[in-house]
Design an enzyme around this catalytic site. Structure first.
Site, mmCIF file in Angstrom:
data_model
loop_
_atom_site.group_PDB
_atom_site.id
_atom_site.type_symbol
_atom_site.label_atom_id
_atom_site.label_comp_id
_atom_site.label_asym_id
_atom_site.label_seq_id
_atom_site.Cartn_x
_atom_site.Cartn_y
_atom_site.Cartn_z
ATOM 1 N N CYS A 1 0.868 -1.178 0.000
ATOM 2 C CA CYS A 1 0.000 0.000 0.000
ATOM 3 C C CYS A 1 0.905 1.228 0.000
ATOM 4 O O CYS A 1 2.111 1.122 -0.266
ATOM 5 C CB CYS A 1 -0.954 -0.004 1.190
ATOM 6 S SG CYS A 1 -0.127 -0.002 2.799
ATOM 7 N N THR A 2 0.378 2.385 0.305
ATOM 8 C CA THR A 2 1.154 3.625 0.215
ATOM 9 C C THR A 2 2.294 3.688 1.218
ATOM 10 O O THR A 2 3.452 3.892 0.853
ATOM 11 C CB THR A 2 0.236 4.845 0.413
ATOM 12 O OG1 THR A 2 -0.837 4.787 -0.520
ATOM 13 C CG2 THR A 2 1.009 6.143 0.212
#
Length: 350
Positions: free
Chosen positions: A200-201
């Protein structure tokens, strides 16, 4: 008693921040750890952050803390030291420094207490969030990308995946993280023999997702330490090929960090290559969508001719039209569904 909220208007705060001459640094971090009383912790952290002129968004819950902030460059090391000293669980915490940043990402401090620091919808009392998958460093990520037995799973929303992702990564089609978790289990049932790599980020979603996959019987589970941000930073520092393609969407004023030169998305209005997100300028819409410079001029920053016409009306008439109508100010969620109805984009095929 100290004031623990903002008393100045949002527009005034933004103007004040933009007028600052001192450079700022955008930082994100999270930590799963037990907070006995999130409200008491919020009060103490709010005073600490305010004293150092920190802006941003911070979520606190019994399960931990999640933050995206902007810190004056001269205060970064003081902030780090005070954060580490705040609670033993925060000692040595990794701070993700933004990759493509002018520091003008936030202009107000918002600190909220929530049920969870990331909304997951998990209510299974037997779920152990600490039983996470193995961490992967940058070089290991690249090796996994070349491993035919590895599957990369993107645990971000559609609008994030659309502008950038790892080579051949699978998208879990959903509007929210809580919807993605059961879908990820369902989609991967036929691949339990594979190595599952989640990302994810900044790491917060894929860390919990890795624990959820293990809880559901997947044994070969990894996740990228520090997410896309830390991977790209370490790969560049170590002279490794950066295998993330496109732009990394971020939840602040920037709306994205350039990771590679490739533009893999398209303008939602004309189809030209473009990966620049914007919010519809119509205050009754604010749809998050991708718009090229040509369409931005044509539609005056709006998502449609209807919104363009409405935004040109006198303010009182705009308010009258918005009365009783659902406000579109849902900037960062349900993007794909809202795009389908607003911009006429076809529903994705299964």
């Amino acid at each position: 008693m100290p004031v623990l909220h903002n008393r100045i208007s949002n527009d005034a705060l933004k103007a004040k921040m933009l007028a600052e001459s001192e450079p700022r640094t955008t930082i994100s971090f999270y930590k799963y750890f037990h907070i006995a009383d999130p409200k008491v912790t919020r009060a103490a952290l709010y005073q600490l952050f305010t004293a150092l002129n920190v802006f941003g968004r911070v979520y606190l819950a019994h399960e931990g803390m999640n933050a995206q902030i902007s810190v004056p460059a001269s205060n970064v090391e003081t902030f780090r030291a005070q954060l580490y000293a705040f609670d033993p669980a925060l000692e040595g915490l990794r701070l993700n420094i933004a990759l493509d940043d002018d520091g003008k990402s936030f202009w107000v401090l918002r600190m909220k207490v929530r049920d969870r620091i990331v909304a997951d919808g998990i209510d299974d009392p037997h779920f152990d969030a600490s039983n996470v998958g193995e961490y992967l460093q940058a070089a290991e990520v690249n090796a996994m990308l070349d491993d035919p037995d590895a599957l990369f799973i993107d645990m971000r929303n559609h609008y994030e995946y659309e502008v950038g992702h790892f080579e051949n990564a699978l998208e879990i089609p959903a509007d929210t993280f809580r919807e993605q978790l059961p879908k990820a289990v369902e989609m991967m049932q036929a691949h339990k023999d594979k190595k599952i790599v989640m990302y994810c980020t900044g790491g917060i979603r894929c860390e919990k997702a890795s624990a959820w996959m293990k809880h559901n019987g997947f044994n070969k589970v990894w996740h990228i330490e520090g997410g896309i941000i830390e991977y790209a930073r370490k790969a560049r520092e170590q002279g490794l090929p950066v295998r993330f393609i496109g732009k990394n969407f971020v939840f602040d004023e920037r709306m994205g960090e350039r990771i590679s030169d490739e533009i893999i998305a398209h303008c939602h209005q004309c189809g030209a290559p473009c990966d620049s997100h914007t919010n519809c300028k119509n205050d009754g819409c604010h749809l998050l969508f991708i718009q090229c410079p040509v369409c931005a001029e044509k539609y005056k920053g709006c998502c449609s001719e209807i919104c363009c016409e409405e935004s040109a009306l006198p303010p009182e008439e705009q308010r009258r039209r918005r009365a009783g109508r659902e406000n579109g100010n849902k900037i960062f969620n349900k993007s794909r569904g809202r795009l389908n109805t607003t911009l006429g984009i076809p529903e994705p095929t299964e």
